[in-house]
Structures are given as structure tokens and as C-alpha cells.
Enzyme design. Structure first.
Site, PDB file in Angstrom:
ATOM      1  N   LYS A 107       0.864  -1.186   0.000  1.00 47.71           N
ATOM      2  CA  LYS A 107       0.000   0.000   0.000  1.00 47.71           C
ATOM      3  C   LYS A 107       0.890   1.220   0.000  1.00 47.71           C
ATOM      4  CE  LYS A 107      -4.501   0.577   0.257  1.00 47.71           C
ATOM      5  NZ  LYS A 107      -5.475  -0.461  -0.103  1.00 47.71           N
TER       6      LYS A 107
HETATM    7  N1  GLU Z   1      -7.137  -0.153  -3.287  1.00 49.67           N
HETATM    8  C1  GLU Z   1      -7.871  -1.338  -3.569  1.00 49.67           C
HETATM    9  C2  GLU Z   1      -7.912  -2.245  -2.360  1.00 49.67           C
HETATM   10  O1  GLU Z   1      -7.785  -1.796  -1.245  1.00 49.67           O
HETATM   11  C3  GLU Z   1      -7.403  -2.026  -4.833  1.00 49.67           C
HETATM   12  C4  GLU Z   1      -5.968  -2.467  -4.845  1.00 49.67           C
HETATM   13  C5  GLU Z   1      -5.497  -2.956  -6.206  1.00 49.67           C
HETATM   14  O2  GLU Z   1      -6.281  -3.008  -7.123  1.00 49.67           O
HETATM   15  O3  GLU Z   1      -4.300  -3.266  -6.301  1.00 49.67           O
HETATM   16  O4  GLU Z   1      -8.145  -3.422  -2.455  1.00 49.67           O
END
Ligand code: GLU
Length: 418
Positions: A107
């Protein structure tokens, strides 16, 4: 636990500890998986439109890469901090493993209120942040995507900045891009569509009919808005939605297409749409409904309000919306919880499809995407449900334990380097 010690990180670790305890996870692995593999903090200087330079703090945390490149969104929000990003990265690891995607979790984020920046400022911020995290990312290493406060345009700037640095176009470095540069059909709505697919399985399991289902959604960003639209298209009645300022409620069902036009296209506030009675976010969470979808930020369902929830199903569109104490209260009340790492995994599943299409330079039809998404989610839902019934544990613990177990297997097979 030093720099990471924030409420959100404590929540992620407490969930992990509970699952690790129940599955008697190997002690050495437990120590390792509690912490991220790699964390980077960067300073992001941005020249503002008036000539001043503002310095923002950015992060990229990779929790685990034993099963493949790490994957996870980038969040632009004033409250972003290292602990929160690390917690979200850990949840991504379990989420990807649960859905059987060949990824670990990551993240990123920048502590900033994106709406207070002009578009050129946001572009400069994004490009400089990308340049700072450049050593960590890449299609084989770590693949960012949108999250709270970021969108396809932000992903396009990241893709361009990365491509400029290496000297050729690399669409696979991020997902959630515009279609023109290698984005995938269905990616933008994917998280919302996934929330609807797993909710439909839960309704079927509880022998409830979607046509008698009422839905309340907290958050009207990407996840909340698409969930609302697809829920209504599937036959449910969406009776309330909210954003940070509060929500609107209409017990005979909100007119979602009209709401989307007024709110998203014309930029009216929810209140000014006059499509429902105004209420606070706290009141909204306590509405009587079949399905409650928290689709905003973490830790909104707490010990303080959990006993007041009046839903049959809680479908967690957001990451980490329920605290551990609240979770216990909801279980005692018999609320059926579809945990975040299952309920909101549609986003990263279609991100995986996008990455596969980018790497293969071969693109799929919208119907292929929807079918494959439904296939993965339906089987993940039923595997989790079966596990929870056979092990007499909650859906949340079942989902976490299945995810953690796959990561543990990968670590055990690979062994400890050196
Ligand atoms: N931000 C989204 C999540 O928390 C998608 C992450 C992604 O597609 O890599 O799952």
C-alpha cells in the site's frame, strides 16, 4: 510496536494474532508476518501554483512478496501515516491470497487533502511521489492502483512518470489506468460489483430475496457509488447513502441514476439533491436495513455504535471498517459479516486481470471480466463459508486463516534466505 504503532495497525495485527493463534501458526512465521517486509518514507516537495514549495510526506509499504509481486493501492488523504499504510498493506496480502491471486500485499499513500490542490499541483505531486518510490515499483516488483483519493488519472501520471524514467511504455506498472493506456474494462466499477456479487451469495445462503432487500451505504466515492448502482440494477432497494458530510435517506428507495447525475456529474452536494431526508453518518449506520455497506474509511463501526446496528448483513466495502470489539458485538447479534478482504476484493481481482492483459498485450471483453470476477468471488465466498462452518469460526477468521495459510505455505516452501 515502534513507528507503526497506530490504531489501524494495531487492529490489523490483533486480527492477525487471533487468526494465527487459532491456526497454531509457526512462531517464526508469526513474528515475520506481523511486520512489513519493506517500508519507505519519502518527502515529496511540490511547487504550488503560487510559486511556494510545500513538502508532503509519502509512503510505500510492501508487506509480503512470497507469492509474487506486491500489489495495493495508493491513498491520498490527510490522515495517511506509516501505521495505516502498513495495516492496509497487510490486509492486501491476505486479500490477494484469499482470492488466489499471485501477489503479495502493498500500500502507498501521501498525507494530503487532494481536493485542496489544483489539477497541475496534483499532477506534480503524483509525478514527484512516483519518482521517489521508483526504486520499489515495477510490473514484476510492486504494482500500485487507485485507493481513497486517487483515480485513473493519477494512475496515468504514475504510468507516464515510470515509463519516462525507463524510456519505454510500461502499462503493467499500475492498474486502474484509463483504457487508452492499457486499462481494463470493468476495473473502475470492480470493487462495487464485487460487493454486490458476494452480497448476493450471502442473501442466497440466508434464504433472502434480493427484491425484498434494502441497502444502506456509507461512502459515495468509487466503491459506494458503483455498489449503489449495481445493487439497484440487481433488484435491491438502496434506501440511504452518505459521504463525509452526512447522508440522505428515502425508505421507498433512492433514485440512484438521478442521484449519480446530480452528485457526480453536476457536482451537487448530497443534501442539495433533495432526493432524501438528511441524516448524519452515525444515524445512517443505525438504519434498519437488510445490507449495510461501509464503503469509506476504517474503524467506523466501534464498541460505541456496534450494538445499535440494525442490519442483517454487513458487507465491508471499506478496508478495516470494524474494530475488534465491535466485531464481537456484531457476532453476538447474529449479523452475517462479509469481511473486507473478501467483500472488497473485486477491485484487486480486476486489477489482476488488467495486469495480465498488459503483460500479454491481449485485451478481454467486458463479459469475460464480469464472468471471471463472479467466478473467483463466488468460489472464495463459498470456500470461506464452508471453512467457517466446519471450523466453527466467524467469516472474518475463516477468510483471514485461509489467506494466512496460503502465505505461510509459500514461506515454508521457499525457506528463509540466506
Ligand atoms: N485499493 C484497492 C484495495 O484496497 C485495490 C488495490 C489494487 O487493485 O491493487 O483493495
Amino acid at each position: 510496536m515502534h513507528e507503526l504503532d497506530t490504531p489501524t495497525f494495531r487492529l490489523a495485527v490483533a486480527q492477525f494474532d487471533q487468526a494465527a493463534e487459532a491456526m497454531e501458526l509457526d512462531h517464526n512465521l508469526r513474528e515475520r508476518l506481523k511486520l512489513p517486509q519493506r517500508s519507505l518514507i519519502v518527502s515529496v516537495p511540490v511547487r504550488m501554483d503560487d510559486g511556494r514549495v510545500e513538502v508532503y510526506t509519502g509512503y510505500r509499504v510492501q508487506h509480503d512478496s512470497s507469492r509474487g509481486p506486491s500489489k495495493g493501492g495508493i491513498r491520498y488523504h490527510p490522515d495517511v501515516n506509516l501505521g495505516e499504510v502498513a495495516a492496509l498493506a497487510m490486509w492486501m496480502t491476505w486479500k490477494c491470497a484469499l482470492a488466489d491471486l499471485p501477489y503479495g500485499g502493498a500500500k502507498g499513500g501521501v498525507a494530503i487533502a487532494p481536493k485542496q490542490l489544483s489539477r497541475p499541483e496534483l499532477e506534480r505531486l503524483t509525478r514527484r511521489y512516483t519518482a521517489e518510490i521508483f526504486p520499489l515499483i515495477g510490473p514484476e516488483k510492486d504494482v500500485p492502483a487507485p485507493d481513497v483519493g486517487t483515480d485513473a488519472q493519477v494512475m496515468a501520471w504514475i504510468m507516464d512518470t515510470y515509463s519516462q524514467q525507463v524510456g519505454y511504455s510500461v502499462p503493467g506498472v499500475v492498474t486502474g489506468k484509463p483504457l487508452s493506456i492499457g486499462g481494463s474494462l470493468g476495473r473502475e466499477e470492480a470493487t462495487g460489483r464485487g460487493v454486490v456479487y458476494v452480497t448476493m451469495e450471502a442473501l442466497r445462503h440466508l434464504k433472502l430475496d434480493i427484491r425484498n432487500t434494502t441497502v444502506v451505504i456509507q461512502g459515495f466515492g468509487n466503491v459506494g457509488a458503483h455498489t449503489a448502482r449495481i445493487m439497484q440494477e440487481s433488484g435491491a432497494r438502496v434506501i440511504a447513502v452518505s459521504d463525509v458530510n452526512g447522508g440522505i435517506h428515502n425508505s421507498s428507495g433512492l433514485d440512484i441514476p438521478e442521484l449519480l447525475t446530480r452528485y457526480k456529474t453536476r457536482g451537487q452536494s448530497l443534501r442539495d439533491t433533495k432526493l432524501g431526508d438528511w441524516l448524519s453518518n452515525d444515524e445512517l449506520l443505525q438504519l434498519d436495513c437488510t445490507v449495510l455497506v461501509p464503503a469509506a474509511l476504517s474503524e467506523v463501526i466501534t464498541e460505541r455504535n456496534a450494538a445499535k446496528l440494525r442490519c442483517r448483513i454487513l458487507a465491508e466495502g471499506a478496508n478495516g471498517p470494524t474494530t475488534l470489539d465491535a466485531d464481537r458485538i456484531l457476532q453476538d447479534q447474529g449479523i452475517f459479516i462479509i469481511p473486507d478482504i473478501l467483500a472488497n476484493s473485486g477491485g484487486v481481482i480486476v486489477s489482476y486481470f488488467e495486469w495480465v492483459q498488459d503483460v500479454q498485450r491481449f485485451f478481454w471483453k467486458a463479459t469475460d471480466i464480469q464472468e471471471r470476477l463472479q467466478d473467483i468471488l463466488t468460489s472464495a465466498f463459498h470456500r470461506t463459508l464452508q471453512f467457517s462452518v466446519s471450523k466453527k469460526t466467524s467469516m472474518r477468521m475463516a477468510a483471514l486463516m485461509s489467506g494466512i495459510d496460503k502465505v505461510a505455505q509459500a514461506h515454508l516452501h521457499r525457506g528463509l534466505y540466506p
